[in-house]
Scaffold this active site. Structure first.
Site, PDB file in Angstrom:
ATOM      1  N   SER A 165       0.848  -1.186   0.000  1.00  0.00           N
ATOM      2  CA  SER A 165       0.000   0.000   0.000  1.00  0.00           C
ATOM      3  C   SER A 165       0.895   1.252   0.000  1.00  0.00           C
ATOM      4  CB  SER A 165      -0.964  -0.040   1.195  1.00  0.00           C
ATOM      5  OG  SER A 165      -2.017   0.862   1.016  1.00  0.00           O
ATOM      6  N   ASP A 328      -8.711  -6.544  -4.823  1.00  0.00           N
ATOM      7  CA  ASP A 328      -8.378  -5.266  -4.188  1.00  0.00           C
ATOM      8  C   ASP A 328      -9.077  -4.151  -4.955  1.00  0.00           C
ATOM      9  OD1 ASP A 328      -7.231  -2.999  -3.092  1.00  0.00           O
ATOM     10  OD2 ASP A 328      -5.157  -3.663  -3.373  1.00  0.00           O
ATOM     11  N   HIS A 361      -7.914  -5.404  -0.482  1.00  0.00           N
ATOM     12  CA  HIS A 361      -6.667  -4.690  -0.190  1.00  0.00           C
ATOM     13  C   HIS A 361      -5.935  -5.276   1.019  1.00  0.00           C
ATOM     14  CE1 HIS A 361      -3.949  -1.343  -0.618  1.00  0.00           C
ATOM     15  NE2 HIS A 361      -4.167  -0.929   0.614  1.00  0.00           N
TER      16      HIS A 361
END
EC number: 2.3.1.46
Lengths: 408, 408
Positions: A165, A328, A361
């Site tokens: 991320s 995601d 995610h």
């Protein structure tokens, strides 16, 4: 391939054991930290942890960059606690980032609230907490601080920089701006450029904080109230984007938290209870201003928007592993594909994998075997085998049941 | 087919002209409204509008059900205003819901805040505003009030009941519970059962309202402050789900509202300005408690979760048109397909179309020609042509460039 819900619970061996967070001073009035904004910081402390041993050649270091709300405590257990660090499932003896082999460094971000200098720190020039007077920061500033910590630890070059991320964004930025200081970059579930929808989610979270009366124009740090309502709402909202729709359905469906429906103003559905809990626990470990500063860094990150973005790394190539997860929707596979397109377009060696996972995610934090096997194999390929550094040939990973895609 | 961004701007002829909202009393102490919750209301007023003329045979009435934050003012222009009603592009002379042919009835929902009795109304028993003492309501209660308004207007049977989003849920519920009072149901961009993710979005919006200190446990209606911060945040968040990711990208991309970036705590990106504006303007027309009551109705709606849900309508079949939009992620095509599966599974006549539109959930409010042509044609097919009412044959619509799918 099949979904990896089973493999993510495969037992782990013992981890790195007892660890502690240390502090390093990486900027002082004689060595101020110059920021992208034009401001500078005369005093910067960094909270960090290390796992494993640095080799005599100092060539086995791996830097872990954390995501939006992480901290330096990536692995092992703090004295008096039972819960391990946030990425303990990937870091440790025999784990994918194997501390028998690698010396792992993990630090808290500039602007954060877990030991490293940020808006909740004291400004030595005034003797007051920084608050909103803390300067605006940038992804480059994060990398600069990481490199100062590296210098403090006596490490000139990292075998790899790894992050998921916003951690992946740091790894990408680092590789583009200081390619001489790393051999490999592992960029997981990241983005090189937030979409309007991505920004929208961050913006609503920030607005919830800023419009909370207890934010008090950012002066809450001097008061006895904090915009906890706004911070909880921001966190609850963010959590919706961290899981896939299927994961929400699988975890909660439409079940009621208390068995029977309690129609009214409070929590009734289990999913409401989950979000409520996420919002509450976040308050114990995060600060509203740090949340604003750090989300803003992501909004503005757009390294390939600059001409010549890859010039430095083309001259001194880094090997890339880009990983994304099919469900995601915070940073969909399209975000990773864009990163791959830019890097491959510059002739850089990139391995790109999409991992099937139903968790969205959050998958980047989970022990999904194909994902961890991939990271392990990528880190272990001897540098010598990556001969065509400026070629388009990605290193070959045998035996992985992952989908390899290169999309231009 | 191509995306419909061009056709949505095709000019419209003159609309229904000047209109006004009227009030009808549909419950009084002698005819209280019995609610699903077990409570009852001794006094219910309904705000409504009508367009076109009721035929002498009273067989040309079309009922419009509004979505979460709509009102009775669906078409035409109010005295002193310039902006037409919220669904003016589909209702009017020569428009898809042609007021030269149909007598259109549109009303504000029970629990709403635009004229119909709701938590901001006075409770005649106490002389105080209802506030949180207003009883919990249900989709069935909405339909019951619609039917009382119909009785007030002297309409026993509607040619069609039409609605988008939560309006489509009312049309579905109406058709299942009172199939004898309508011939056709048009269900657009709706759902028969919110997912955990859908509920999560509503829940965070509600929490933003309830946790706003000015909510004051729902007593704000007696005070001079209102939880406007919470309501704005809820609206901003909802708006993220109303547009597709592509629509956000096309409308705003990463452009800055003021030309140059203004990195900091306030609005900078155009998308932030848009959400900010949506949050602000909503305050002038909506009430926080109505928002909570109405979103809760959606959360609990699950008609096919009840055994025998289709028994009544199978005995007295309604023709269905179910429409969804490919980029809608608020209620994705999967939601519409689930409705179709249940109706077709019961042997009911269903037409189902997925319209290509880049605008996401908001498409249901837009003038997309294939969508409007479809609604027009569906309404105009004479009842006689739908002979096999309990068969699986859907009416045939010639010449439409829409994708027809039936998914079991």
């Amino acid at each position: 391939m099949t979904r990896q819900s089973a493999s993510r619970t495969e037992p782990l061996g013992p981890g790195v054991g007892r660890v502690e967070t240390r502090l390093a001073t990486v900027a002082d009035p004689d060595h101020p930290l110059q920021l992208v904004s034009g401001d500078h910081l005369d005093h910067v402390e960094v909270a960090y942890e290390t796992y494993g041993s640095l080799s005599p050649e100092r060539d086995n270091a791996v830097y872990i960059c954390h995501a939006l709300t992480g901290d330096a405590h990536a692995a092992g257990i703090h004295d008096g606690e039972t819960k391990p660090g946030w990425w303990d499932n990937i870091i440790g003896p025999g784990r994918a980032i194997d501390t028998d082999q690698w010396f792992v460094v993990s630090s808290n971000l500039l602007g954060g609230c877990s030991g490293t200098t940020g808006p909740t720190s004291m400004n030595p020039a005034t003797g007051q907490v920084w608050g909103t007077a803390f300067p605006q920061i940038d992804m480059h500033d994060f990398v600069e601080v990481h490199l100062r910590l590296a210098a403090h630890l006596g490490i000139e070059k990292f075998h790899a920089v790894v992050g998921g991320s916003m951690g992946g964004m740091q790894a990408l930025d680092w590789s583009l701006t200081h390619p001489d200081t790393l051999d490999n970059a592992v960029i997981v579930a990241a983005s090189s450029r937030l979409t309007a929808q991505n920004i929208a989610f961050s913006a609503v979270g920030r607005e919830a904080i800023v419009r909370d009366r207890d934010f008090d124009d950012g002066h809450y740090l001097d008061a006895d109230r904090r915009p906890d309502t706004g911070l909880s709402i921001a966190r609850m909202l963010a959590h919706i984007t961290y899981l896939s729709e299927d994961a929400f359905a699988e975890k909660f469906g439409r079940t009621h938290q208390f068995g029977e429906p309690r129609r009214g103003f409070g929590v009734d559905f289990a999913v409401e209870s989950y979000l409520d809990h996420q919002g509450e626990t976040f308050l114990t470990r995060f600060d509203p201003l740090s949340y604003i500063y750090l989300t803003r860094v992501m909004d503005y990150f757009d390294p390939f928007g600059t001409t010549g973005a890859t010039d430095l790394v083309v001259a001194d190539p880094v090997n890339y592993l880009v990983v994304c997860f099919d469900t995601d929707w915070r940073f969909s596979p399209a975000h990773s594909r864009r990163i791959v397109r830019h890097l491959e377009g510059a002739g850089l060696p990139v391995s790109f994998f999409t991992i099937a996972s139903s968790w969205g995610h959050d998958s980047f934090l989970m022990k999904l075997d194909p994902y961890h096997d991939l990271v392990r194999a990528f880190l272990e390929v001897p540098a010598g085998r990556r001969t065509g550094r400026a070629s388009r040939r990605a290193p070959h990973h045998d035996g992985h049941i992952c989908t390899r895609e290169v999309d231009r």
